[in-house]
Design an enzyme around this catalytic site. Structure first.
Site, PDB file in Angstrom:
ATOM      1  N   ARG A  46      61.118  45.310  38.216  1.00 46.92           N
ATOM      2  CA  ARG A  46      59.983  44.448  38.567  1.00 46.92           C
ATOM      3  C   ARG A  46      59.695  44.574  40.062  1.00 46.92           C
ATOM      4  O   ARG A  46      58.561  44.652  40.498  1.00 46.92           O
ATOM      5  CB  ARG A  46      60.224  42.990  38.161  1.00 46.92           C
ATOM      6  CG  ARG A  46      59.076  42.096  38.569  1.00 46.92           C
ATOM      7  CD  ARG A  46      58.983  40.740  37.874  1.00 46.92           C
ATOM      8  NE  ARG A  46      60.199  40.205  37.314  1.00 46.92           N
ATOM      9  CZ  ARG A  46      61.207  39.645  38.012  1.00 46.92           C
ATOM     10  NH1 ARG A  46      61.112  39.538  39.325  1.00 46.92           N
ATOM     11  NH2 ARG A  46      62.279  39.192  37.391  1.00 46.92           N
ATOM     12  N   TYR A  98      32.450  42.187  38.344  1.00 45.73           N
ATOM     13  CA  TYR A  98      33.053  42.394  37.030  1.00 45.73           C
ATOM     14  C   TYR A  98      33.245  41.038  36.323  1.00 45.73           C
ATOM     15  O   TYR A  98      33.681  40.068  36.948  1.00 45.73           O
ATOM     16  CB  TYR A  98      34.390  43.102  37.235  1.00 45.73           C
ATOM     17  CG  TYR A  98      35.182  43.250  35.972  1.00 45.73           C
ATOM     18  CD1 TYR A  98      34.749  44.104  34.972  1.00 45.73           C
ATOM     19  CD2 TYR A  98      36.348  42.524  35.765  1.00 45.73           C
ATOM     20  CE1 TYR A  98      35.464  44.233  33.799  1.00 45.73           C
ATOM     21  CE2 TYR A  98      37.070  42.657  34.593  1.00 45.73           C
ATOM     22  CZ  TYR A  98      36.609  43.502  33.612  1.00 45.73           C
ATOM     23  OH  TYR A  98      37.315  43.625  32.459  1.00 45.73           O
ATOM     24  N   ASP A 169      36.381  45.764  45.604  1.00 44.12           N
ATOM     25  CA  ASP A 169      36.713  46.352  44.298  1.00 44.12           C
ATOM     26  C   ASP A 169      35.950  47.675  44.222  1.00 44.12           C
ATOM     27  O   ASP A 169      34.733  47.695  44.102  1.00 44.12           O
ATOM     28  CB  ASP A 169      36.288  45.396  43.170  1.00 44.12           C
ATOM     29  CG  ASP A 169      36.645  45.933  41.785  1.00 44.12           C
ATOM     30  OD1 ASP A 169      36.768  47.162  41.623  1.00 44.12           O
ATOM     31  OD2 ASP A 169      36.778  45.119  40.854  1.00 44.12           O
ATOM     32  N   LYS A 194      40.106  52.658  34.520  1.00 44.83           N
ATOM     33  CA  LYS A 194      38.837  53.357  34.414  1.00 44.83           C
ATOM     34  C   LYS A 194      38.978  54.806  34.891  1.00 44.83           C
ATOM     35  O   LYS A 194      39.622  55.586  34.226  1.00 44.83           O
ATOM     36  CB  LYS A 194      37.770  52.583  35.188  1.00 44.83           C
ATOM     37  CG  LYS A 194      37.794  51.067  34.928  1.00 44.83           C
ATOM     38  CD  LYS A 194      37.402  50.684  33.513  1.00 44.83           C
ATOM     39  CE  LYS A 194      37.731  49.243  33.152  1.00 44.83           C
ATOM     40  NZ  LYS A 194      37.171  48.221  34.039  1.00 44.83           N
TER      41      LYS A 194
END
Ligand SMILES: *Cc1c(COP(=O)(O)O)cnc(C)c1O
Length: 381
Positions: A46, A98, A169, A194
């Site tokens: 992690r 978004y 972004d 993407k």
């Protein structure tokens, strides 16, 4: 090294001494340590995992950034960046972002004691009369789904004068076409689901930045909240990145062709693509990015054409949300990607019911245009 060379040779080479051309997948949640006093670089996955570290380095190299962090999804990346904010902070956000980012801001901010303001056009926004608790600017350019362009240099300069953090972004363009950090932004976030991954086969997010203190804070939050990218997906993401430049060129060439084609069709009332000279953001786009990407949208002429028949008649454009994969997709933002916006807000910011968004893939452009053409012909009322 130039971009596409870095995409293949950048990052961390195989460090096992075996000469593998691909970085190994370390499927290990934990790592044995030397002794009570001495811990190695990797302790628990992690916090850090070698395969994740390799893709973080690669993405940072491509961005020209000092630090990179990889997350399980783009939203985990964005959420982590919002974790930098303190109770009472205010964020300025551009009007069409978004849908998931909007859902976050409009639902979770209040619970966290944060506030936001929607800015219609950052290019003309005066940063002078901000509320004193304003801490950050969050923007997406070109915006989603209307592809409006924001001048990152200008906004960053003005925001910095007010001591604000600038977050961009950059999912639609990737570092191949646009490098917000070089234009003055502090933090870049991506849905690597993407274009970076590129094959619609995984979810991933990236955060890239130069400031070490912010990086340490983000790393702390990442380890604490745990939305990390798995070793296997880190490997897949690296595999995708190796062809990023090649794919982006093709996405863009196809999108340009389709945008021009649609501009001349009666079925498209208005086409939104920053690579069109008719687009109001064309000059800014050229000044800050080396391309316009593979996403475009257009208002469908519902008076003379049937939208339902048009979409159903398409054979190569899958009717689906998302973008950045090799295959072409079409979606209707009002009811799909942007359904989290209220009808009133949609109308206010220009997301009309007849707006269609194309995520242009890397198929042969002749076939894509033929597909659009036959669907338009069928949809004629
Ligand atoms: C898809 C997307 C996101 C969210 O990313 P996920 O990987 O789906 O969580 C954020 N920003 C933009 C611009 C996107 O297209």
């Amino acid at each position: 090294m130039e971009y596409q060379t870095k995409a293949i040779h950048g990052g961390i080479p195989d460090d096992t001494g075996r000469g593998a051309v691909n970085y190994p997948i370390y499927l290990s949640s934990t790592f044995c340590q030397e002794d009570m006093e001495h811990f190695k670089d990797f302790v628990y996955s992690r916090g850090a995992n070698p395969t994740r570290a390799a893709v973080e380095r690669l993405a940072a190299d491509l961005e020209g950034a000092r630090f990179g962090l990889a997350f399980a999804t783009g939203m985990a990346a964005t959420s982590n960046v919002f974790d930098l904010l303190q109770k009472g902070d205010n964020v300025l956000i551009n009007s069409n972002v978004y849908g998931g980012t909007w859902r976050f801001v409009s639902n979770l901010f209040e619970r966290r004691g944060l506030t936001y303001e929607i800015i219609d056009d950052f290019n003309t926004f005066e940063f002078k009369h901000l509320s004193p608790n304003t801490r950050a600017v969050f923007l997406e350019t070109p915006s989603n789904p209307l592809l409006a362009v924001t001048d990152i240099r200008k906004v960053s300069r003005r925001a910095k004068e007010q001591g604000l953090l600038v977050i961009v972004d950059n999912t639609f363009l990737t570092s191949y076409f646009q490098k917000p950090l070089e234009l003055g932004a502090d933090i870049v976030v991506y849905s690597a689901t993407k274009y970076y991954a590129g094959h619609s086969d995984l979810l991933a997010g990236l955060v890239l930045l130069n400031d070490e203190e912010l990086y340490q804070q983000l790393k702390f939050c990442q380890n604490t909240t745990g939305g990390v990218l798995s070793p296997f997906d880190s490997f897949l993401l690296m595999r995708g990145i190796k062809t990023l430049g090649v794919r982006m060129d093709r996405h863009q060439a196809n999108a340009e062709e389709i945008a021009s084609y649609l501009e001349g069709r009666e079925a498209a009332l208005k086409v939104f693509y920053p690579g069109l000279t008719s687009n109001p953001g064309y000059e800014i786009q050229r000044s800050q990015a080396s391309g316009s990407g593979g996403v475009l949208s257009f208002l469908f002429n519902q008076e003379e054409y049937d939208m339902e028949i048009f979409v159903k008649s398409l054979k190569l454009f899958g009717f689906a949300v998302s973008l950045g994969g090799v295959e072409s997709l079409i979606c209707r933002p009002a009811t799909m990607t942007h359904e989290s916006y209220s009808a009133k807000l949609q109308e206010q910011i220009g997301i009309r019911p007849n707006l269609l968004r194309l995520a242009v893939g890397i198929e042969d452009k002749k076939d894509l245009i033929q597909d659009l053409e036959q669907a338009i012909t069928r949809a004629r009322k």
